[in-house]
Design an enzyme around this catalytic site. Structure first.
Site, mmCIF file in Angstrom:
data_model
loop_
_atom_site.group_PDB
_atom_site.id
_atom_site.type_symbol
_atom_site.label_atom_id
_atom_site.label_comp_id
_atom_site.label_asym_id
_atom_site.label_seq_id
_atom_site.Cartn_x
_atom_site.Cartn_y
_atom_site.Cartn_z
ATOM 1 N N HIS A 166 0.826 -1.212 0.000
ATOM 2 C CA HIS A 166 0.000 0.000 0.000
ATOM 3 C C HIS A 166 0.856 1.256 0.000
ATOM 4 C CE1 HIS A 166 0.702 0.973 4.282
ATOM 5 N NE2 HIS A 166 0.578 -0.331 4.529
ATOM 6 N N CYS A 182 3.021 -5.036 6.694
ATOM 7 C CA CYS A 182 2.634 -4.570 5.368
ATOM 8 C C CYS A 182 3.856 -4.036 4.614
ATOM 9 C CB CYS A 182 1.576 -3.484 5.465
ATOM 10 S SG CYS A 182 -0.085 -4.112 5.834
#
Length: 207
Positions: A166, A182
Protein backbone atom coordinates in the site's frame (compact mmCIF):
# COMPACT_ATOMS: atom_id res chain seq x y z
CA UNK A 1 84.95 -2.59 16.22
CA UNK A 2 82.58 -1.09 18.77
CA UNK A 3 81.54 1.51 16.23
CA UNK A 4 80.69 -1.26 13.72
CA UNK A 5 78.73 -3.15 16.37
CA UNK A 6 76.69 -0.05 17.23
CA UNK A 7 76.01 0.63 13.57
CA UNK A 8 74.87 -2.96 13.07
CA UNK A 9 72.60 -2.79 16.15
CA UNK A 10 70.99 0.44 14.96
CA UNK A 11 70.40 -1.12 11.55
CA UNK A 12 68.75 -4.16 13.16
CA UNK A 13 66.47 -1.95 15.27
CA UNK A 14 65.53 0.17 12.28
CA UNK A 15 64.71 -2.91 10.22
CA UNK A 16 62.60 -4.30 13.08
CA UNK A 17 60.67 -1.05 13.34
CA UNK A 18 60.03 -0.97 9.59
CA UNK A 19 59.02 -4.64 9.52
CA UNK A 20 56.79 -4.22 12.56
CA UNK A 21 54.99 -1.23 11.07
CA UNK A 22 54.54 -3.04 7.77
CA UNK A 23 53.09 -6.05 9.60
CA UNK A 24 50.70 -3.78 11.47
CA UNK A 25 49.59 -2.14 8.25
CA UNK A 26 49.02 -5.53 6.68
CA UNK A 27 46.85 -6.60 9.59
CA UNK A 28 45.04 -3.28 9.65
CA UNK A 29 44.23 -3.65 5.98
CA UNK A 30 43.22 -7.28 6.39
CA UNK A 31 40.98 -6.75 9.44
CA UNK A 32 38.00 -5.24 7.58
CA UNK A 33 38.00 -8.20 5.21
CA UNK A 34 37.62 -10.67 8.06
CA UNK A 35 35.03 -8.46 9.74
CA UNK A 36 33.18 -7.56 6.55
CA UNK A 37 29.48 -8.48 6.51
CA UNK A 38 28.49 -11.51 4.52
CA UNK A 39 27.25 -10.64 1.03
CA UNK A 40 23.54 -11.25 1.31
CA UNK A 41 22.38 -10.22 -2.16
CA UNK A 42 23.02 -13.77 -3.46
CA UNK A 43 20.04 -14.64 -5.66
CA UNK A 44 18.92 -11.05 -6.12
CA UNK A 45 22.36 -9.97 -7.35
CA UNK A 46 22.33 -12.74 -9.93
CA UNK A 47 18.74 -12.16 -10.98
CA UNK A 48 18.88 -8.39 -11.30
CA UNK A 49 22.33 -7.94 -12.74
CA UNK A 50 24.25 -6.19 -10.00
CA UNK A 51 24.78 -5.61 -6.29
CA UNK A 52 21.79 -5.04 -4.08
CA UNK A 53 20.79 -1.44 -3.59
CA UNK A 54 21.33 0.17 -0.20
CA UNK A 55 18.37 -0.18 2.13
CA UNK A 56 17.53 3.48 2.28
CA UNK A 57 18.43 7.03 1.37
CA UNK A 58 19.95 9.68 3.64
CA UNK A 59 17.73 12.33 5.12
CA UNK A 60 14.50 10.33 5.01
CA UNK A 61 14.21 10.50 1.20
CA UNK A 62 12.51 7.50 -0.42
CA UNK A 63 14.74 5.42 -2.73
CA UNK A 64 14.09 6.21 -6.40
CA UNK A 65 12.12 4.02 -8.80
CA UNK A 66 14.44 2.41 -11.37
CA UNK A 67 14.49 0.13 -14.39
CA UNK A 68 16.92 -2.77 -13.92
CA UNK A 69 18.02 -5.85 -15.87
CA UNK A 70 16.47 -9.20 -14.96
CA UNK A 71 17.64 -12.69 -15.91
CA UNK A 72 15.73 -14.94 -13.53
CA UNK A 73 13.09 -17.66 -13.87
CA UNK A 74 9.96 -15.72 -12.90
CA UNK A 75 7.43 -14.73 -15.53
CA UNK A 76 6.58 -11.12 -16.42
CA UNK A 77 3.91 -9.83 -14.07
CA UNK A 78 5.46 -11.41 -10.96
CA UNK A 79 6.25 -9.30 -7.89
CA UNK A 80 9.38 -10.13 -5.90
CA UNK A 81 9.90 -8.38 -2.55
CA UNK A 82 13.23 -8.50 -0.73
CA UNK A 83 12.55 -7.48 2.86
CA UNK A 84 16.28 -7.44 3.61
CA UNK A 85 17.09 -5.24 0.64
CA UNK A 86 13.83 -3.27 1.16
CA UNK A 87 13.05 -3.31 -2.52
CA UNK A 88 10.12 -4.54 -4.60
CA UNK A 89 10.68 -5.81 -8.15
CA UNK A 90 7.94 -6.02 -10.77
CA UNK A 91 9.07 -8.29 -13.60
CA UNK A 92 8.61 -6.95 -17.14
CA UNK A 93 8.98 -8.62 -20.54
CA UNK A 94 12.37 -8.36 -22.23
CA UNK A 95 14.55 -9.27 -19.24
CA UNK A 96 13.73 -6.12 -17.30
CA UNK A 97 12.12 -5.20 -14.00
CA UNK A 98 10.95 -2.07 -12.22
CA UNK A 99 12.62 -1.66 -8.83
CA UNK A 100 10.82 0.29 -6.13
CA UNK A 101 11.87 1.23 -2.62
CA UNK A 102 9.59 -0.15 0.08
CA UNK A 103 9.14 -0.07 3.83
CA UNK A 104 8.88 -3.50 5.47
CA UNK A 105 7.98 -5.15 8.77
CA UNK A 106 10.00 -4.16 11.80
CA UNK A 107 11.76 -6.70 14.02
CA UNK A 108 9.29 -9.34 15.13
CA UNK A 109 6.98 -8.65 12.17
CA UNK A 110 9.15 -10.01 9.36
CA UNK A 111 7.66 -12.69 7.15
CA UNK A 112 8.21 -14.48 3.87
CA UNK A 113 6.27 -16.69 1.49
CA UNK A 114 4.33 -16.78 -1.76
CA UNK A 115 0.99 -14.99 -1.94
CA UNK A 116 -1.46 -13.66 -4.51
CA UNK A 117 -3.02 -10.25 -4.97
CA UNK A 118 -6.69 -10.94 -4.23
CA UNK A 119 -8.09 -7.39 -4.31
CA UNK A 120 -7.16 -3.83 -5.29
CA UNK A 121 -8.51 -0.60 -3.84
CA UNK A 122 -8.08 3.08 -4.67
CA UNK A 123 -7.93 5.38 -1.62
CA UNK A 124 -8.80 2.43 0.64
CA UNK A 125 -10.48 2.68 4.02
CA UNK A 126 -8.47 1.41 6.96
CA UNK A 127 -9.85 -0.82 9.70
CA UNK A 128 -7.01 -1.87 12.04
CA UNK A 129 -7.15 -5.61 12.76
CA UNK A 130 -7.88 -6.76 16.30
CA UNK A 131 -4.23 -7.84 16.79
CA UNK A 132 -3.08 -4.30 16.10
CA UNK A 133 -5.74 -2.77 18.32
CA UNK A 134 -4.58 -4.92 21.22
CA UNK A 135 -1.09 -3.49 20.78
CA UNK A 136 -2.33 0.03 20.05
CA UNK A 137 -5.70 0.67 21.71
CA UNK A 138 -5.30 4.37 20.87
CA UNK A 139 -5.82 3.72 17.13
CA UNK A 140 -9.14 4.58 15.47
CA UNK A 141 -11.49 1.66 14.87
CA UNK A 142 -12.06 2.80 11.30
CA UNK A 143 -10.65 5.51 9.05
CA UNK A 144 -12.07 6.57 5.69
CA UNK A 145 -9.77 6.65 2.70
CA UNK A 146 -7.98 9.90 1.91
CA UNK A 147 -4.64 11.72 2.09
CA UNK A 148 -4.37 11.21 5.87
CA UNK A 149 -5.11 7.49 5.74
CA UNK A 150 -2.08 5.30 6.59
CA UNK A 151 -2.83 3.06 3.57
CA UNK A 152 -2.19 5.93 1.19
CA UNK A 153 -3.63 6.25 -2.29
CA UNK A 154 -3.70 2.58 -3.36
CA UNK A 155 -3.67 -0.87 -1.75
CA UNK A 156 -3.21 -4.40 -3.09
CA UNK A 157 -4.39 -7.08 -0.66
CA UNK A 158 -2.38 -10.27 -0.20
CA UNK A 159 -4.66 -13.29 0.17
CA UNK A 160 -4.42 -15.40 3.31
CA UNK A 161 -2.75 -12.62 5.31
CA UNK A 162 -3.55 -9.36 7.05
CA UNK A 163 -0.95 -7.67 4.86
CA UNK A 164 -1.14 -5.30 1.92
CA UNK A 165 1.15 -3.56 -0.49
CA UNK A 166 0.00 0.00 0.00
CA UNK A 167 0.87 3.66 -0.23
CA UNK A 168 1.93 5.79 2.68
CA UNK A 169 1.44 9.31 3.98
CA UNK A 170 4.91 8.98 5.57
CA UNK A 171 7.31 8.77 2.59
CA UNK A 172 10.30 9.15 4.91
CA UNK A 173 9.67 5.60 6.19
CA UNK A 174 10.25 4.04 2.76
CA UNK A 175 13.50 2.07 2.81
CA UNK A 176 13.13 1.30 6.52
CA UNK A 177 11.69 -1.52 8.65
CA UNK A 178 8.89 0.05 10.69
CA UNK A 179 5.59 -1.52 9.64
CA UNK A 180 3.53 -4.30 11.25
CA UNK A 181 4.19 -6.53 8.22
CA UNK A 182 2.63 -4.57 5.37
CA UNK A 183 4.76 -3.43 2.43
CA UNK A 184 4.77 0.36 2.20
CA UNK A 185 5.49 2.46 -0.90
CA UNK A 186 5.31 6.13 -1.73
CA UNK A 187 1.94 7.13 -3.12
CA UNK A 188 3.54 7.87 -6.50
CA UNK A 189 5.20 4.45 -6.67
CA UNK A 190 2.18 2.49 -5.45
CA UNK A 191 0.04 4.14 -8.12
CA UNK A 192 2.57 3.13 -10.77
CA UNK A 193 2.61 -0.46 -9.49
CA UNK A 194 -1.18 -0.55 -9.08
CA UNK A 195 -1.63 0.30 -12.76
CA UNK A 196 0.63 -2.62 -13.74
CA UNK A 197 -0.74 -5.27 -11.36
CA UNK A 198 -3.87 -7.35 -11.82
CA UNK A 199 -5.82 -9.44 -9.33
CA UNK A 200 -4.17 -12.87 -9.31
CA UNK A 201 -0.62 -11.50 -9.52
CA UNK A 202 1.90 -13.76 -7.78
CA UNK A 203 3.86 -12.11 -4.96
CA UNK A 204 7.09 -13.70 -3.67
CA UNK A 205 8.32 -12.28 -0.36
CA UNK A 206 11.94 -13.11 0.52
CA UNK A 207 13.84 -12.45 3.75
Amino acid sequence: MRRHFLTFAVAILAFSAISGSAFARTHAAAAPASAAPVDTCNLLCRLFGGPAASSGQPGGVAPPREMVAYSGPYAPGTIIISTQERRLYYILPGNQAVRYGVGVGRQGFEWSGVRTVTAKREWPDWTPPSQMLRRRPDLPRHMAGGPENPLGSRAMYLGGTLYRIHGSNEPGTIGTAVSSGCIRMTNEDVQDLYNRVRVGTRVIVQR
